[in-house]
Design a protein around this motif. Structure first.
Motif, PDB file in Angstrom:
ATOM      1  N   PHE A   2       0.814  -1.208   0.000  1.00 28.44           N
ATOM      2  CA  PHE A   2       0.000   0.000   0.000  1.00 28.44           C
ATOM      3  C   PHE A   2       0.850   1.261   0.000  1.00 28.44           C
ATOM      4  CE2 PHE A   2      -0.684  -0.496   4.734  1.00 28.44           C
ATOM      5  CZ  PHE A   2      -0.368   0.779   5.154  1.00 28.44           C
ATOM      6  N   VAL A   3       2.077   1.223   0.548  1.00 35.13           N
ATOM      7  CA  VAL A   3       2.956   2.387   0.443  1.00 35.13           C
ATOM      8  C   VAL A   3       3.377   2.585  -1.017  1.00 35.13           C
ATOM      9  CG1 VAL A   3       5.224   3.315   1.096  1.00 35.13           C
ATOM     10  CG2 VAL A   3       3.717   2.353   2.840  1.00 35.13           C
ATOM     11  N   SER A   4       3.596   1.505  -1.743  1.00 31.30           N
ATOM     12  CA  SER A   4       3.916   1.627  -3.171  1.00 31.30           C
ATOM     13  C   SER A   4       2.758   2.261  -3.937  1.00 31.30           C
ATOM     14  CB  SER A   4       4.257   0.261  -3.771  1.00 31.30           C
ATOM     15  OG  SER A   4       5.490  -0.207  -3.286  1.00 31.30           O
ATOM     16  N   HIS A   5       1.539   1.863  -3.613  1.00 35.07           N
ATOM     17  CA  HIS A   5       0.368   2.450  -4.275  1.00 35.07           C
ATOM     18  C   HIS A   5       0.224   3.930  -3.917  1.00 35.07           C
ATOM     19  CE1 HIS A   5      -1.904  -0.831  -6.331  1.00 35.07           C
ATOM     20  NE2 HIS A   5      -0.991  -1.533  -5.684  1.00 35.07           N
ATOM     21  N   ILE A   6       0.396   4.260  -2.649  1.00 38.83           N
ATOM     22  CA  ILE A   6       0.306   5.663  -2.223  1.00 38.83           C
ATOM     23  C   ILE A   6       1.376   6.498  -2.918  1.00 38.83           C
ATOM     24  CG2 ILE A   6       0.695   7.208  -0.253  1.00 38.83           C
ATOM     25  CD1 ILE A   6      -0.616   4.932   1.466  1.00 38.83           C
ATOM     26  N   ASN A   7       2.587   5.984  -2.973  1.00 35.37           N
ATOM     27  CA  ASN A   7       3.695   6.738  -3.554  1.00 35.37           C
ATOM     28  C   ASN A   7       3.676   6.747  -5.078  1.00 35.37           C
ATOM     29  OD1 ASN A   7       4.836   7.684  -1.181  1.00 35.37           O
ATOM     30  ND2 ASN A   7       6.006   5.806  -0.881  1.00 35.37           N
ATOM     31  N   SER A   8       2.722   6.066  -5.675  1.00 29.96           N
ATOM     32  CA  SER A   8       2.562   6.077  -7.133  1.00 29.96           C
ATOM     33  C   SER A   8       1.428   7.000  -7.563  1.00 29.96           C
ATOM     34  CB  SER A   8       2.322   4.655  -7.642  1.00 29.96           C
ATOM     35  OG  SER A   8       3.463   3.860  -7.411  1.00 29.96           O
ATOM     36  N   THR A   9       0.939   7.820  -6.646  1.00 28.58           N
ATOM     37  CA  THR A   9      -0.116   8.783  -6.931  1.00 28.58           C
ATOM     38  C   THR A   9       0.514  10.150  -7.170  1.00 28.58           C
ATOM     39  OG1 THR A   9      -1.613   7.554  -5.489  1.00 28.58           O
ATOM     40  CG2 THR A   9      -2.249   9.802  -6.040  1.00 28.58           C
ATOM     41  N   PRO A  10       0.326  10.748  -8.357  1.00 26.28           N
ATOM     42  CA  PRO A  10       0.934  12.058  -8.638  1.00 26.28           C
ATOM     43  C   PRO A  10       0.519  13.114  -7.612  1.00 26.28           C
ATOM     44  CG  PRO A  10      -0.002  11.109 -10.633  1.00 26.28           C
ATOM     45  CD  PRO A  10      -0.467  10.257  -9.481  1.00 26.28           C
TER      46      PRO A  10
ATOM     47  N   ALA B  22       1.513   1.355 -11.958  1.00 23.19           N
ATOM     48  CA  ALA B  22       0.950   2.081 -13.105  1.00 23.19           C
ATOM     49  C   ALA B  22      -0.239   2.923 -12.642  1.00 23.19           C
ATOM     50  CB  ALA B  22       0.519   1.106 -14.187  1.00 23.19           C
ATOM     51  N   PRO B  23      -0.383   4.148 -13.182  1.00 23.09           N
ATOM     52  CA  PRO B  23      -1.458   5.046 -12.731  1.00 23.09           C
ATOM     53  C   PRO B  23      -2.853   4.424 -12.763  1.00 23.09           C
ATOM     54  CG  PRO B  23       0.019   6.200 -14.220  1.00 23.09           C
ATOM     55  CD  PRO B  23       0.439   4.755 -14.217  1.00 23.09           C
ATOM     56  N   ASP B  24      -3.137   3.612 -13.759  1.00 21.85           N
ATOM     57  CA  ASP B  24      -4.471   3.006 -13.857  1.00 21.85           C
ATOM     58  C   ASP B  24      -4.646   1.793 -12.943  1.00 21.85           C
ATOM     59  OD1 ASP B  24      -2.642   1.607 -15.467  1.00 21.85           O
ATOM     60  OD2 ASP B  24      -4.228   0.893 -16.800  1.00 21.85           O
ATOM     61  N   GLU B  25      -3.567   1.402 -12.247  1.00 22.28           N
ATOM     62  CA  GLU B  25      -3.637   0.265 -11.330  1.00 22.28           C
ATOM     63  C   GLU B  25      -3.562   0.682  -9.859  1.00 22.28           C
ATOM     64  OE1 GLU B  25      -0.716  -2.630 -12.412  1.00 22.28           O
ATOM     65  OE2 GLU B  25      -1.442  -2.754 -14.472  1.00 22.28           O
ATOM     66  N   VAL B  26      -3.384   1.979  -9.586  1.00 18.35           N
ATOM     67  CA  VAL B  26      -3.295   2.443  -8.198  1.00 18.35           C
ATOM     68  C   VAL B  26      -4.627   2.193  -7.505  1.00 18.35           C
ATOM     69  CG1 VAL B  26      -3.051   4.470  -6.722  1.00 18.35           C
ATOM     70  CG2 VAL B  26      -1.476   4.133  -8.627  1.00 18.35           C
ATOM     71  N   ASN B  27      -4.558   1.593  -6.340  1.00 20.45           N
ATOM     72  CA  ASN B  27      -5.739   1.249  -5.569  1.00 20.45           C
ATOM     73  C   ASN B  27      -5.518   1.728  -4.137  1.00 20.45           C
ATOM     74  OD1 ASN B  27      -7.801   0.054  -4.139  1.00 20.45           O
ATOM     75  ND2 ASN B  27      -7.458  -1.994  -4.954  1.00 20.45           N
ATOM     76  N   LEU B  28      -6.307   2.688  -3.698  1.00 20.37           N
ATOM     77  CA  LEU B  28      -6.164   3.219  -2.345  1.00 20.37           C
ATOM     78  C   LEU B  28      -7.363   2.836  -1.480  1.00 20.37           C
ATOM     79  CD1 LEU B  28      -4.701   6.745  -3.168  1.00 20.37           C
ATOM     80  CD2 LEU B  28      -3.488   4.644  -2.585  1.00 20.37           C
ATOM     81  N   THR B  29      -7.858   1.634  -1.692  1.00 20.15           N
ATOM     82  CA  THR B  29      -8.982   1.142  -0.905  1.00 20.15           C
ATOM     83  C   THR B  29      -8.538  -0.079  -0.102  1.00 20.15           C
ATOM     84  OG1 THR B  29      -9.806  -0.472  -2.517  1.00 20.15           O
ATOM     85  CG2 THR B  29     -10.538   1.831  -2.783  1.00 20.15           C
ATOM     86  N   PRO B  30      -9.305  -0.443   0.928  1.00 19.74           N
ATOM     87  CA  PRO B  30      -8.949  -1.634   1.709  1.00 19.74           C
ATOM     88  C   PRO B  30      -8.925  -2.920   0.880  1.00 19.74           C
ATOM     89  CG  PRO B  30     -10.554  -0.333   2.903  1.00 19.74           C
ATOM     90  CD  PRO B  30     -10.438   0.270   1.523  1.00 19.74           C
ATOM     91  N   LYS B  31      -9.585  -2.913  -0.265  1.00 16.65           N
ATOM     92  CA  LYS B  31      -9.592  -4.106  -1.118  1.00 16.65           C
ATOM     93  C   LYS B  31      -8.201  -4.454  -1.637  1.00 16.65           C
ATOM     94  CE  LYS B  31     -14.344  -3.537  -2.543  1.00 16.65           C
ATOM     95  NZ  LYS B  31     -15.271  -3.272  -3.624  1.00 16.65           N
ATOM     96  N   LEU B  32      -7.274  -3.502  -1.548  1.00 17.96           N
ATOM     97  CA  LEU B  32      -5.906  -3.751  -1.996  1.00 17.96           C
ATOM     98  C   LEU B  32      -5.280  -4.887  -1.191  1.00 17.96           C
ATOM     99  CD1 LEU B  32      -3.391  -2.926  -3.633  1.00 17.96           C
ATOM    100  CD2 LEU B  32      -2.877  -1.295  -1.827  1.00 17.96           C
ATOM    101  N   ILE B  33      -5.577  -4.926   0.095  1.00 19.18           N
ATOM    102  CA  ILE B  33      -5.003  -5.942   0.969  1.00 19.18           C
ATOM    103  C   ILE B  33      -5.963  -7.123   1.037  1.00 19.18           C
ATOM    104  CG2 ILE B  33      -4.105  -6.433   3.283  1.00 19.18           C
ATOM    105  CD1 ILE B  33      -2.556  -4.232   1.747  1.00 19.18           C
ATOM    106  N   ARG B  34      -5.528  -8.256   0.576  1.00 19.10           N
ATOM    107  CA  ARG B  34      -6.365  -9.451   0.597  1.00 19.10           C
ATOM    108  C   ARG B  34      -6.154 -10.154   1.936  1.00 19.10           C
ATOM    109  NH1 ARG B  34      -8.109  -9.154  -4.301  1.00 19.10           N
ATOM    110  NH2 ARG B  34      -6.805  -8.892  -6.100  1.00 19.10           N
ATOM    111  N   PHE B  35      -6.867  -9.687   2.919  1.00 21.60           N
ATOM    112  CA  PHE B  35      -6.701 -10.139   4.292  1.00 21.60           C
ATOM    113  C   PHE B  35      -7.597 -11.325   4.568  1.00 21.60           C
ATOM    114  CE2 PHE B  35      -7.845  -9.661   8.841  1.00 21.60           C
ATOM    115  CZ  PHE B  35      -6.582  -9.834   9.377  1.00 21.60           C
ATOM    116  N   ASN B  36      -7.013 -12.403   5.051  1.00 24.82           N
ATOM    117  CA  ASN B  36      -7.784 -13.592   5.417  1.00 24.82           C
ATOM    118  C   ASN B  36      -8.077 -13.512   6.907  1.00 24.82           C
ATOM    119  OD1 ASN B  36      -8.976 -16.037   5.691  1.00 24.82           O
ATOM    120  ND2 ASN B  36      -7.134 -17.241   5.315  1.00 24.82           N
ATOM    121  N   TYR B  37      -9.257 -13.041   7.214  1.00 22.59           N
ATOM    122  CA  TYR B  37      -9.651 -12.801   8.604  1.00 22.59           C
ATOM    123  C   TYR B  37     -10.172 -14.107   9.189  1.00 22.59           C
ATOM    124  CZ  TYR B  37     -11.290  -9.863  12.410  1.00 22.59           C
ATOM    125  OH  TYR B  37     -11.473  -9.274  13.611  1.00 22.59           O
ATOM    126  N   SER B  38      -9.253 -14.944   9.618  1.00 24.28           N
ATOM    127  CA  SER B  38      -9.603 -16.295  10.064  1.00 24.28           C
ATOM    128  C   SER B  38     -10.207 -16.292  11.461  1.00 24.28           C
ATOM    129  CB  SER B  38      -8.346 -17.164  10.058  1.00 24.28           C
ATOM    130  OG  SER B  38      -7.460 -16.714  11.078  1.00 24.28           O
TER     131      SER B  38
END
Length: 100
Positions: free
Chosen positions: A34-42, A73-89
Motif C-alpha cells: 500500500f505504500v507503493s500504491h500511495i507513492n505512485s499517486t501524482p 501504473a497510474p491506472d492500477e493504483v488502488n487506495l482502498t482496503p480491497k488492496l489488501i487481501r486479508f484472510n480474517y480467520s
C-alpha cells in the motif's frame, strides 16, 4: 516520508480498521504494497510527479529496491482496503476477542 504520504498511510490504515476492526495482522508485504500504491499517486507539490519518481531521482533504484517499494501504473493504483487481501480467520477473531 512526506506529509502527503503520511496522511495517505493513516487514511488507508483507518479504512482497514473500519473494514476489519484492526490492522495488526498486516504483514510487511502488505505495508510495502500500500505504500507503493500511495507513492505512485501524482502530487501537485511535486509538479505532477509521483513520490516514487521523486525518490527514484533523488536516491536511486537500489535504495527503493532495498525498501521493497515499486512503481504502480497510474491506472492500477488502488487506495482502498480491497488492496489488501486479508484472510480474517477464526484464529485472528479469537485473538482479537481475547478468546471470548
Amino acid at each position: 516520508m512526506n506529509r502527503c504520504t503520511q496522511g495517505a498511510v493513516h487514511l488507508v490504515l483507518d479504512r482497514l480498521e473500519k473494514r476489519w476492526g484492526t490492522y495488526v495482522f498486516l504483514t510487511q508485504w502488505d505495508v510495502n504494497l500500500f505504500v507503493s500504491h500511495i507513492n505512485s499517486t501524482p502530487q501537485e507539490s511535486l509538479g505532477g510527479r509521483t513520490p516514487y519518481r521523486a525518490a527514484l531521482e533523488t536516491m536511486g533504484e537500489d535504495v527503493l529496491n532495498a525498501f521493497q517499494l515499486r512503481s504502480i501504473a497510474p491506472d492500477e493504483v488502488n487506495l482502498t482496503p480491497k488492496l489488501i487481501r486479508f484472510n480474517y480467520s477464526s484464529t485472528a477473531r479469537n485473538l482479537l476477542s481475547d478468546g471470548k
